[in-house]
Design a protein around this motif. Sequence first.
Motif, PDB file in Angstrom:
ATOM      1  N   ARG A  43      10.687 -17.745 -15.014  1.00  9.45           N
ATOM      2  CA  ARG A  43      10.355 -18.736 -13.990  1.00  9.45           C
ATOM      3  C   ARG A  43      11.181 -18.512 -12.728  1.00  9.45           C
ATOM      4  N   ARG A  44      12.406 -18.033 -12.888  1.00 13.86           N
ATOM      5  CA  ARG A  44      13.227 -17.707 -11.719  1.00 13.86           C
ATOM      6  C   ARG A  44      12.614 -16.555 -10.940  1.00 13.86           C
ATOM      7  N   VAL A  45      12.138 -15.538 -11.644  1.00 11.08           N
ATOM      8  CA  VAL A  45      11.475 -14.402 -10.988  1.00 11.08           C
ATOM      9  C   VAL A  45      10.238 -14.896 -10.245  1.00 11.08           C
ATOM     10  N   VAL A  46       9.450 -15.766 -10.864  1.00  9.86           N
ATOM     11  CA  VAL A  46       8.265 -16.333 -10.199  1.00  9.86           C
ATOM     12  C   VAL A  46       8.676 -17.043  -8.922  1.00  9.86           C
ATOM     13  N   ARG A  47       9.757 -17.846  -9.000  1.00 14.04           N
ATOM     14  CA  ARG A  47      10.228 -18.573  -7.803  1.00 14.04           C
ATOM     15  C   ARG A  47      10.594 -17.601  -6.691  1.00 14.04           C
ATOM     16  N   LEU A  48      11.351 -16.573  -7.026  1.00 13.36           N
ATOM     17  CA  LEU A  48      11.777 -15.607  -6.010  1.00 13.36           C
ATOM     18  C   LEU A  48      10.576 -14.932  -5.366  1.00 13.36           C
ATOM     19  N   LEU A  49       9.587 -14.554  -6.160  1.00 17.27           N
ATOM     20  CA  LEU A  49       8.402 -13.899  -5.609  1.00 17.27           C
ATOM     21  C   LEU A  49       7.570 -14.871  -4.776  1.00 17.27           C
ATOM     22  N   GLN A  50       7.470 -16.137  -5.205  1.00 19.16           N
ATOM     23  CA  GLN A  50       6.755 -17.140  -4.408  1.00 19.16           C
ATOM     24  C   GLN A  50       7.466 -17.407  -3.087  1.00 19.16           C
ATOM     25  N   GLU A  51       8.772 -17.184  -3.054  1.00 19.01           N
ATOM     26  CA  GLU A  51       9.550 -17.375  -1.823  1.00 19.01           C
ATOM     27  C   GLU A  51       9.618 -16.086  -1.007  1.00 19.01           C
ATOM     28  N   ASP A  52       8.759 -15.116  -1.341  1.00 17.89           N
ATOM     29  CA  ASP A  52       8.620 -13.853  -0.603  1.00 17.89           C
ATOM     30  C   ASP A  52       9.857 -12.963  -0.627  1.00 17.89           C
ATOM     31  N   VAL A  53      10.662 -13.061  -1.671  1.00 13.48           N
ATOM     32  CA  VAL A  53      11.739 -12.097  -1.851  1.00 13.48           C
ATOM     33  C   VAL A  53      11.077 -10.764  -2.200  1.00 13.48           C
ATOM     34  N   GLU A  54      11.558  -9.685  -1.611  1.00 14.78           N
ATOM     35  CA  GLU A  54      10.986  -8.369  -1.901  1.00 14.78           C
ATOM     36  C   GLU A  54      11.120  -8.075  -3.390  1.00 14.78           C
ATOM     37  N   PRO A  55      10.020  -7.693  -4.053  1.00  7.80           N
ATOM     38  CA  PRO A  55      10.085  -7.425  -5.495  1.00  7.80           C
ATOM     39  C   PRO A  55      11.166  -6.413  -5.877  1.00  7.80           C
ATOM     40  N   ARG A  56      11.448  -5.445  -5.024  1.00  9.47           N
ATOM     41  CA  ARG A  56      12.465  -4.449  -5.367  1.00  9.47           C
ATOM     42  C   ARG A  56      13.872  -5.042  -5.393  1.00  9.47           C
ATOM     43  N   ARG A  57      14.041  -6.256  -4.841  1.00  4.39           N
ATOM     44  CA  ARG A  57      15.343  -6.918  -4.850  1.00  4.39           C
ATOM     45  C   ARG A  57      15.536  -7.822  -6.065  1.00  4.39           C
ATOM     46  N   VAL A  58      14.489  -7.947  -6.881  1.00  7.25           N
ATOM     47  CA  VAL A  58      14.549  -8.781  -8.082  1.00  7.25           C
ATOM     48  C   VAL A  58      14.776  -7.855  -9.274  1.00  7.25           C
ATOM     49  N   GLN A  59      15.888  -8.049  -9.968  1.00  7.20           N
ATOM     50  CA  GLN A  59      16.236  -7.134 -11.054  1.00  7.20           C
ATOM     51  C   GLN A  59      16.766  -7.908 -12.265  1.00  7.20           C
ATOM     52  N   PRO A  60      15.847  -8.521 -13.035  1.00 10.49           N
ATOM     53  CA  PRO A  60      16.321  -9.176 -14.251  1.00 10.49           C
ATOM     54  C   PRO A  60      16.693  -8.118 -15.283  1.00 10.49           C
ATOM     55  N   LEU A  61      17.798  -8.314 -15.954  1.00 14.97           N
ATOM     56  CA  LEU A  61      18.264  -7.359 -16.961  1.00 14.97           C
ATOM     57  C   LEU A  61      18.339  -8.035 -18.316  1.00 14.97           C
ATOM     58  N   HIS A  62      18.074  -7.267 -19.332  1.00 18.00           N
ATOM     59  CA  HIS A  62      18.148  -7.756 -20.701  1.00 18.00           C
ATOM     60  C   HIS A  62      19.106  -6.850 -21.453  1.00 18.00           C
ATOM     61  N   SER A  63      19.991  -7.429 -22.193  1.00 24.91           N
ATOM     62  CA  SER A  63      20.979  -6.613 -22.885  1.00 24.91           C
ATOM     63  C   SER A  63      20.976  -6.913 -24.382  1.00 24.91           C
ATOM     64  N   PRO A  64      20.099  -6.264 -25.147  1.00 25.81           N
ATOM     65  CA  PRO A  64      20.076  -6.512 -26.585  1.00 25.81           C
ATOM     66  C   PRO A  64      21.358  -6.077 -27.276  1.00 25.81           C
ATOM     67  N   GLU A  65      22.108  -5.188 -26.641  1.00 26.17           N
ATOM     68  CA  GLU A  65      23.370  -4.739 -27.239  1.00 26.17           C
ATOM     69  C   GLU A  65      24.326  -5.916 -27.416  1.00 26.17           C
ATOM     70  N   LEU A  66      24.338  -6.842 -26.477  1.00 20.90           N
ATOM     71  CA  LEU A  66      25.186  -8.015 -26.605  1.00 20.90           C
ATOM     72  C   LEU A  66      24.757  -8.846 -27.811  1.00 20.90           C
ATOM     73  N   ARG A  67      23.463  -9.003 -27.962  1.00 25.46           N
ATOM     74  CA  ARG A  67      22.932  -9.788 -29.066  1.00 25.46           C
ATOM     75  C   ARG A  67      23.283  -9.152 -30.410  1.00 25.46           C
ATOM     76  N   LEU A  68      23.238  -7.844 -30.453  1.00 21.09           N
ATOM     77  CA  LEU A  68      23.492  -7.146 -31.708  1.00 21.09           C
ATOM     78  C   LEU A  68      24.977  -6.916 -31.965  1.00 21.09           C
ATOM     79  N   GLY A  69      25.800  -7.245 -30.973  1.00 20.22           N
ATOM     80  CA  GLY A  69      27.238  -7.054 -31.136  1.00 20.22           C
ATOM     81  C   GLY A  69      27.676  -5.598 -31.062  1.00 20.22           C
ATOM     82  N   ILE A  70      26.906  -4.785 -30.364  1.00 18.15           N
ATOM     83  CA  ILE A  70      27.232  -3.352 -30.239  1.00 18.15           C
ATOM     84  C   ILE A  70      28.225  -3.151 -29.112  1.00 18.15           C
TER      85      ILE A  70
END
Length: 70
Positions: A43-70
């Motif tokens: 929903r945050r990404v949707v908000r940023l895009l609706q507010e005309d933030v350049e898509p290349r400036r939006v960089q959500p990251l996911h870190s499964p390593e943290l979840r797995l304790g690696i």
Amino acid sequence: MNVPRGPQWDDDLHGVALNIAASDESLRVLAGPGTGKTYAIKRRVVRLLQEDVEPRRVQPLHSPELRLGI
């Protein structure tokens, strides 16, 4: 002509999820499984895009390593 309005980024968001989606700061979201982290971040990404933030400036990251304790 009446054009239907699509969903808005804050439709049905409350509490912490709304705070995450509304924030303009860089965030690290840590919470247990099934708490809505991915939903709030999407929903945050949707908000940023609706507010005309350049898509290349939006960089959500996911870190499964943290979840797995690696």
